[in-house]
Design an enzyme around this catalytic site. Sequence first.
Site, PDB file in Angstrom:
ATOM      1  N   SER A 128       0.982  -1.215  -0.064  1.00 29.95           N
ATOM      2  CA  SER A 128      -0.198  -0.066  -0.023  1.00 29.95           C
ATOM      3  C   SER A 128       0.840   1.345   0.206  1.00 29.95           C
ATOM      4  O   SER A 128       0.236   2.306  -0.072  1.00 29.95           O
ATOM      5  CB  SER A 128      -0.675   0.117   1.215  1.00 29.95           C
ATOM      6  N   LYS A 131       0.004   3.848  -2.415  1.00 30.76           N
ATOM      7  CA  LYS A 131      -0.921   4.888  -2.453  1.00 30.76           C
ATOM      8  C   LYS A 131      -0.539   6.321  -2.265  1.00 30.76           C
ATOM      9  O   LYS A 131      -1.335   7.175  -2.371  1.00 30.76           O
ATOM     10  CB  LYS A 131      -2.195   4.480  -1.329  1.00 30.76           C
ATOM     11  N   SER A 182      -5.972   3.148   4.493  1.00 36.64           N
ATOM     12  CA  SER A 182      -5.417   2.484   3.490  1.00 36.64           C
ATOM     13  C   SER A 182      -6.365   1.700   2.662  1.00 36.64           C
ATOM     14  O   SER A 182      -6.272   0.504   2.286  1.00 36.64           O
ATOM     15  CB  SER A 182      -4.296   1.452   3.981  1.00 36.64           C
TER      16      SER A 182
END
Length: 640
Positions: A128, A131, A182
Amino acid sequence: MRLTSRIDRSDPTSQAYRDANRRAGAELRQRPPGGTRPAGHQRGPTVVMSGRRAAVVDARPRREREQRRMRHLRVVLLAVVLPSIIALAAPPAAARPTVHARHWVIMDADTGEVLDGQAAHARSAMASLTKVLTALVAIERGDLAQTVTVVRSDLLGGATAGLRAGETVSLRTLLYGLLLPSGNDAAMAIARAVGGSPATDDPAARERFVTWMNERVASMGLTDTHVVNPHGLDAPGHFSSAHDLAEITRAALASPTFVAIVGAAAYAADGHRYESTNELPRRYPGVTGGKTGWTEDAGHCLIEVAERAGRRLIVVLLGSDGEHWYDDAAALLDYGWSLPSPATTPERAARVFAWWRDRTDRPVSDGLVQRSWVWGPEPNGAPRYEPYDDAPGGQRLVQYFDKGRMEVTDPAAPLTGGWYVTGGRLAWEMIAGQRQVGSSRFEPLPPATVPLAGDPDGGSPSYATLTPLLGATPAPAGSPVIDRLSADGSVVDEPALAVHGVTAGAPEPATGHGIASVFAAFLAQRGPVVVDGRVEDSPLFDPPVAVTGYPITEAYWVRAPVGGVPRDVLVQCFERRCLTYTPDNPPGWRVEMGNIGRAYQAWLDHSLAPASADGAGLAIPLAALVALAHGPATDTRHPW
């Protein structure tokens, strides 16, 4: 980081000083119990001010005066000059930590300088942490107020922002859902909406957004990153490196919107409430934001941004484990602060100086406490370069405040080395008439005739008035401070001053002078200070003489006009500062740091002149000062 006095009590110099001071003090006569001291009982000769120079009037035979002068120089030089040289060596940087992460990097967020790393360019799944790039492209290309309709294909498994098909939310809310919990669903909705289809499902819109992500990476010259989705779930061809992720984070930090979102602990809007999954801000002071990530291929991953002393670091780690990832990040940040700092320009130095000033003075300027300034309400101008032999290129960055000066002599030294920012021994320089321009070099100037306290044209005692009193016999510990100092240098006992209740402190072994009780209490006080952006109750000075240095004079009462009104003011000078005590001031302002930064600048402006035939303005090597302090040496191994 502390601004601390540079005397090393463990060094044999301290014992040598005590021996020298004991010999000198034994030969000075004790004062009578009261009244004006006759000539034989003066702690020092009378000073008569003439222009900008101090003329010493003394009727003793020339040989006796020369002997006393030599003893006086021994005391001053041993106590003040030599300890500053001993303390110049900075502690080494912290050892490189052993961490569980397979790949990591520490980067200066402002300069992009890579401070250290391990396999920092190795390609890896990054979960993640993807992101951060998703947010960067969305902020640059999207409209935060845009309304986005959630569609079923957005609802990807794994970490979630709790989105529901058919609901409408703003792009701003989606960005918080992306970076705090997230959410993979938020990533999918953002990519589709910013890619061109905010209201309906359109896989091509998401593909377009992913293309923009790769183009943004290419625009930064990064070659170890390629993405195939906006969320970071493991997939062939989806990879990055610790270095590239640090560069992507640095680019994102240029956006105030990103900084606000990634630094938020929680956010609520559009029927959703999000809390950050990043636990490090609660465990490590100074962390301003970060991003967590985990997949089977990537392991536990972190991006953390922290600030200290006006300096921001980015730490990226990949391939850690759930037990150690936060400990890894904390260890790397600790290590990063000890690595060379980039304070090599006035702008960067200003951030460091502002951080240190804010610690004690921001609570005052914010109205949180009623107490006197340590530095002053604002700097007296921007940081500038001044000559100093031991600094790179013979110039070091300094910044003046009303109450003092900050300086960075070695910008490549460890930030946590203890002496990164120093304060300058301004009081000693102005009293002794020696401008320090290197650890072993001094330029002689006339002692400063700037008043110690009160109006600048009030005729009160000046720094030069204290020159012959540097070697004065200390008052007995616990005795009332009742010495009155006049502008002509005479010292008299004035028993009525005992009403103020000020007593003398025990002589400091380093300098032979004790700290008056009101000043000792001031230096030992606790109160609100700013630490890593938070206000907490803490000692203002740790140790108590951290900012002032050790006392180099006794405490004297002077009659100083303030706004034209004569007032009794107690003055005592230390290596770096002079403190004043005005009994009829409001409680929080009775003890103040003198305006020595401003006075020092005035002294230089009026005293600096080209070298002349008689040697004025020439630099004096340390060897000459040592020879002067010790007399002719027959053995170069002569111990201190």
